[in-house]
Design an enzyme around this catalytic site. Structure first.
Site, PDB file in Angstrom:
ATOM      1  N   HIS A 134       1.285 -10.274   8.797  1.00  0.00           N
ATOM      2  CA  HIS A 134       2.452 -10.349   8.902  1.00  0.00           C
ATOM      3  C   HIS A 134       3.588  -8.867  10.026  1.00  0.00           C
ATOM      4  O   HIS A 134       3.532  -8.134   9.978  1.00  0.00           O
ATOM      5  CB  HIS A 134       2.699  -9.150   7.644  1.00  0.00           C
ATOM      6  CG  HIS A 134       4.373  -9.340   7.015  1.00  0.00           C
ATOM      7  ND1 HIS A 134       4.593  -9.005   5.720  1.00  0.00           N
ATOM      8  CD2 HIS A 134       5.781  -9.545   7.269  1.00  0.00           C
ATOM      9  CE1 HIS A 134       5.950  -9.494   5.180  1.00  0.00           C
ATOM     10  NE2 HIS A 134       6.464  -8.979   6.852  1.00  0.00           N
ATOM     11  N   HIS A 216      11.259 -16.518   3.126  1.00  0.00           N
ATOM     12  CA  HIS A 216      12.141 -15.401   3.487  1.00  0.00           C
ATOM     13  C   HIS A 216      13.695 -15.016   2.158  1.00  0.00           C
ATOM     14  O   HIS A 216      14.868 -15.780   2.110  1.00  0.00           O
ATOM     15  CB  HIS A 216      12.112 -14.689   4.232  1.00  0.00           C
ATOM     16  CG  HIS A 216      12.818 -13.545   4.699  1.00  0.00           C
ATOM     17  ND1 HIS A 216      14.361 -12.780   4.148  1.00  0.00           N
ATOM     18  CD2 HIS A 216      11.690 -11.903   5.078  1.00  0.00           C
ATOM     19  CE1 HIS A 216      13.669 -11.393   4.243  1.00  0.00           C
ATOM     20  NE2 HIS A 216      12.723 -10.967   5.238  1.00  0.00           N
ATOM     21  N   HIS A 243       8.485 -13.490   0.513  1.00  0.00           N
ATOM     22  CA  HIS A 243       9.556 -12.583  -0.087  1.00  0.00           C
ATOM     23  C   HIS A 243      10.047 -12.482  -0.184  1.00  0.00           C
ATOM     24  O   HIS A 243      11.756 -13.729  -0.595  1.00  0.00           O
ATOM     25  CB  HIS A 243      10.364 -12.090   2.001  1.00  0.00           C
ATOM     26  CG  HIS A 243      10.969 -10.999   1.631  1.00  0.00           C
ATOM     27  ND1 HIS A 243      11.080  -9.783   2.953  1.00  0.00           N
ATOM     28  CD2 HIS A 243      11.942 -10.597   0.897  1.00  0.00           C
ATOM     29  CE1 HIS A 243      12.292  -9.124   2.698  1.00  0.00           C
ATOM     30  NE2 HIS A 243      12.806  -9.724   1.588  1.00  0.00           N
ATOM     31  N   HIS A 269       4.511  -7.723   0.860  1.00  0.00           N
ATOM     32  CA  HIS A 269       5.005  -5.968   0.346  1.00  0.00           C
ATOM     33  C   HIS A 269       5.288  -6.653  -1.199  1.00  0.00           C
ATOM     34  O   HIS A 269       6.475  -6.042  -1.242  1.00  0.00           O
ATOM     35  CB  HIS A 269       6.261  -6.146   1.209  1.00  0.00           C
ATOM     36  CG  HIS A 269       7.360  -6.293   1.668  1.00  0.00           C
ATOM     37  ND1 HIS A 269       7.903  -7.650   0.858  1.00  0.00           N
ATOM     38  CD2 HIS A 269       7.539  -6.676   2.503  1.00  0.00           C
ATOM     39  CE1 HIS A 269       8.703  -8.848   2.052  1.00  0.00           C
ATOM     40  NE2 HIS A 269       8.407  -7.967   3.018  1.00  0.00           N
ATOM     41  N   HIS A 317      18.013  -5.626   7.395  1.00  0.00           N
ATOM     42  CA  HIS A 317      18.334  -7.025   6.965  1.00  0.00           C
ATOM     43  C   HIS A 317      20.131  -6.421   6.893  1.00  0.00           C
ATOM     44  O   HIS A 317      21.095  -7.592   6.394  1.00  0.00           O
ATOM     45  CB  HIS A 317      18.393  -6.712   5.450  1.00  0.00           C
ATOM     46  CG  HIS A 317      16.802  -6.820   5.091  1.00  0.00           C
ATOM     47  ND1 HIS A 317      16.741  -7.827   4.576  1.00  0.00           N
ATOM     48  CD2 HIS A 317      15.846  -5.850   5.142  1.00  0.00           C
ATOM     49  CE1 HIS A 317      15.415  -7.783   4.394  1.00  0.00           C
ATOM     50  NE2 HIS A 317      14.687  -6.377   3.785  1.00  0.00           N
ATOM     51  N   ASP A 357       3.952  -6.067   9.146  1.00  0.00           N
ATOM     52  CA  ASP A 357       5.946  -5.765   8.989  1.00  0.00           C
ATOM     53  C   ASP A 357       6.127  -5.155   9.944  1.00  0.00           C
ATOM     54  O   ASP A 357       6.794  -5.258   9.874  1.00  0.00           O
ATOM     55  CB  ASP A 357       6.165  -5.339   7.959  1.00  0.00           C
ATOM     56  CG  ASP A 357       6.975  -5.828   7.242  1.00  0.00           C
ATOM     57  OD1 ASP A 357       7.728  -6.852   7.791  1.00  0.00           O
ATOM     58  OD2 ASP A 357       8.565  -5.411   6.470  1.00  0.00           O
TER      59      ASP A 357
END
Length: 558
Positions: A134, A216, A243, A269, A317, A357
């Site tokens: 990831h 995602h 995700h 996650h 984000h 991540d």
């Protein structure tokens, strides 16, 4: 002749039954067996036994080994914890066991010739190179941090500071693969799976060389997109990383499980702070066809975890904190109860993989040390599982190596120290284990490690820093590394990848689950109380207090 056990260990490495402390983690391992025969040891150096006529066989290299790591303590989910020598030929593990010359020694497994190069492993620990599944490849400098932490395989997304979450364009993949020829790491790319039509997904696999998909929420994790990605994955034997829908706009966690309909998925996650169904995506951790993984910012659960994640979520984000809705979305993802339970689920083997991540809310160079810091925290909270910590250490090394390799179809090449696999090996001093490697071997060739003053009389003169070795220069990085692709890319033979790397098809990603992982196969009913945040497994509450301090941290890093 007798020798003090401490003096013996200083020269030849620990014996069977000896114990080693792993950094400042509080973990103690016991050496289960020793391939050496006491009194007739293989040892390189001035006046030692690794000489022509003694324990080196006068034979062509093709009949012996290219490289041998002598008398190293292996920590491996497949091999266990034992002292062996590792023979390497043409980039792969060729033999494991006792090293030496079969003409002068009995029971030799690893034939060392007069043309064999020797890495003295006495007093060191060897692990398989970590597999990070990831990674948001927003910067090429990620590879520096990854290699310096013991990562040798990366499954990535993006190709720079672009909004990607998966790469589908054959043009972009061509140049992304080409860029990686400068780095001694194995690489695979995830294509973006958030599409209601299969065309861009098949294009990414067959023409671009992607090795799987990422679905995602930022790009769409709704029913049609998820089902489309899974259908294409089933047809082409690649993994889907998820995700999930954190806003629960289209799907709740129960809805997502219904869409999966028993099909394998890798849930990124899985605790939820990194993204996913609010507040109970952690329910997926106990499902037989869901392979769950954690990302390292929440590992281990510490006193500052809740505070630090708000800014991270806002940044990655692209949220606007002056918008009440955006601020609320960020805060809803941060839950102390699930963070604390995540550590416990790892210790029980209900979450089988750790990852970074990187630059998508995680730190590329901290996965290994945070994983073992978590193991140390769990020992401190729940106590040792026996006279040593072997079982716990093996459970946690599996999360970094063989289990991510199994999940993404890489385990036929990497993830463990086994004959026939790539010799991607990491050597550690016990007092630095998990924090800073001594040497990273890529396909048996020195690629990264501790280097000293280049103008000094010896290579051990300070300042000592982690840096590239010869395997990280020139044409060598591409030649000692592989590109993981879908079988469709090999079958079609029309990809435009310019890389000199050997292309290797991923396989065995479908129809698997936690039961197929090493030492981390616990399933059960995980539930999250939506009012209190309490997490239970089969009705038993799971709690872990935030750590005030963690191991493998300030002692090793400024």
């Amino acid at each position: 002749m007798t020798i003090d056990p401490y003096a013996y260990a200083a020269a030849h490495g620990p014996r069977a039954g000896d114990r080693l402390r792993l950094g400042d983690s509080g973990l103690v391992i016991r050496v289960e067996s020793d391939a050496q025969h006491y009194g007739d040891e293989f040892l390189a150096g001035f006046g030692k036994t690794a000489r022509d006529g003694l324990h080196l066989k006068a034979a062509a290299v093709r009949d012996t080994c290219d490289v041998v790591i002598s008398n190293v303590v292996v920590i491996d989910a497949v091999q266990g914890i034992r002292k062996v020598s590792i023979g390497i030929r043409e980039g792969r593990v060729h033999a494991i066991g006792r090293a030496g010359n079969p003409d002068t020694l009995d029971g030799v497994d690893v034939v060392v010739g007069t043309g064999t190069s020797i890495v003295s492993g006495e007093g060191l620990i060897a692990t398989a190179g970590a597999v990070d599944t990831h990674v948001h490849l927003l910067s090429p400098r990620i590879m520096e941090a990854s290699l310096a932490s013991g990562v040798t395989t990366i499954i990535g997304q993006e190709f720079g500071p672009v909004w990607g979450v998966g790469v589908n364009s054959p043009w972009a993949l061509k140049h992304a693969f080409g860029a990686f020829d400068a780095w001694p790491v194995n690489i695979g790319f995830l294509g973006r799976g958030s599409s209601s039509h299969e065309a861009p997904l098949i294009e990414a696999l067959a023409e671009g060389g992607a090795s799987g998909f990422k679905v995602h929420e930022d790009m769409g994790a709704h029913t049609r997109a998820l089902d489309t990605a899974l259908r294409v994955a089933e047809e082409h034997d690649v993994q889907v990383a998820l995700h999930s829908d954190g806003l629960n706009e289209c799907l709740s966690v129960e809805d997502t499980l219904r869409v999966l309909d028993g099909r394998t998925i890798h849930a990124f996650h899985i605790e939820g702070c990194g993204g996913g169904h609010v507040p109970n995506v952690l329910k997926m951790a106990g499902v037989p066809h869901v392979i769950g993984s954690s990302t390292n910012p929440t590992l281990p659960f510490g006193r500052d975890a809740v505070a630090e994640h708000y800014g991270m979520i806002v940044s990655v984000h692209d949220l606007k904190t002056d918008l009440p809705g955006d601020a609320a979305m960020a805060r809803d993802r941060i839950r102390a109860g699930t963070m604390g339970a995540e550590d416990v689920l790892h210790d029980l083997g209900a979450i089988g993989i750790t990852s970074s991540d990187a630059q998508g809310m995680g730190r590329a160079g901290e996965t290994v040390r945070r994983t073992f810091a978590m193991a140390g925290k769990m020992k401190a909270q729940f106590g040792a599982e026996g006279d040593d910590d072997n079982a716990r250490v093996l459970r946690y090394i599996a999360k970094l190596t063989i289990n991510p390799a199994l999940a993404h179809g890489l385990a036929h090449e990497v993830g463990s120290i086994e004959v026939g696999k790539l010799a991607d090996l990491v050597l550690w001093r016990p007092d630095h284990f998990g924090a800073k490697p001594q040497l990273v071997l890529k396909s048996g060739f020195p690629a990264y490690g501790v280097v000293g003053d280049p103008n000094a009389a010896t290579d051990t003169c300070e300042p000592l820093v982690l840096g590239p070795q010869f395997g990280a220069h020139g044409a060598t990085p591409a030649e000692i590394s592989v590109a993981f692709v879908a079988q469709a890319a090999l079958d079609q033979g029309g990809d435009t990848m310019p890389t000199r790397r050997r292309r290797v098809a991923v396989r065995g990603t479908r129809g698997i689950g936690p039961a197929d992982l090493r030492l981390n196969s616990r399933t059960g009913a995980v539930d999250v109380d939506q009012r209190t945040g309490l997490v239970t497994l089969d009705g038993d509450p799971l709690r872990s207090e935030p750590a005030e301090s963690v191991s493998l941290n300030r002692l090793y890093f400024l």
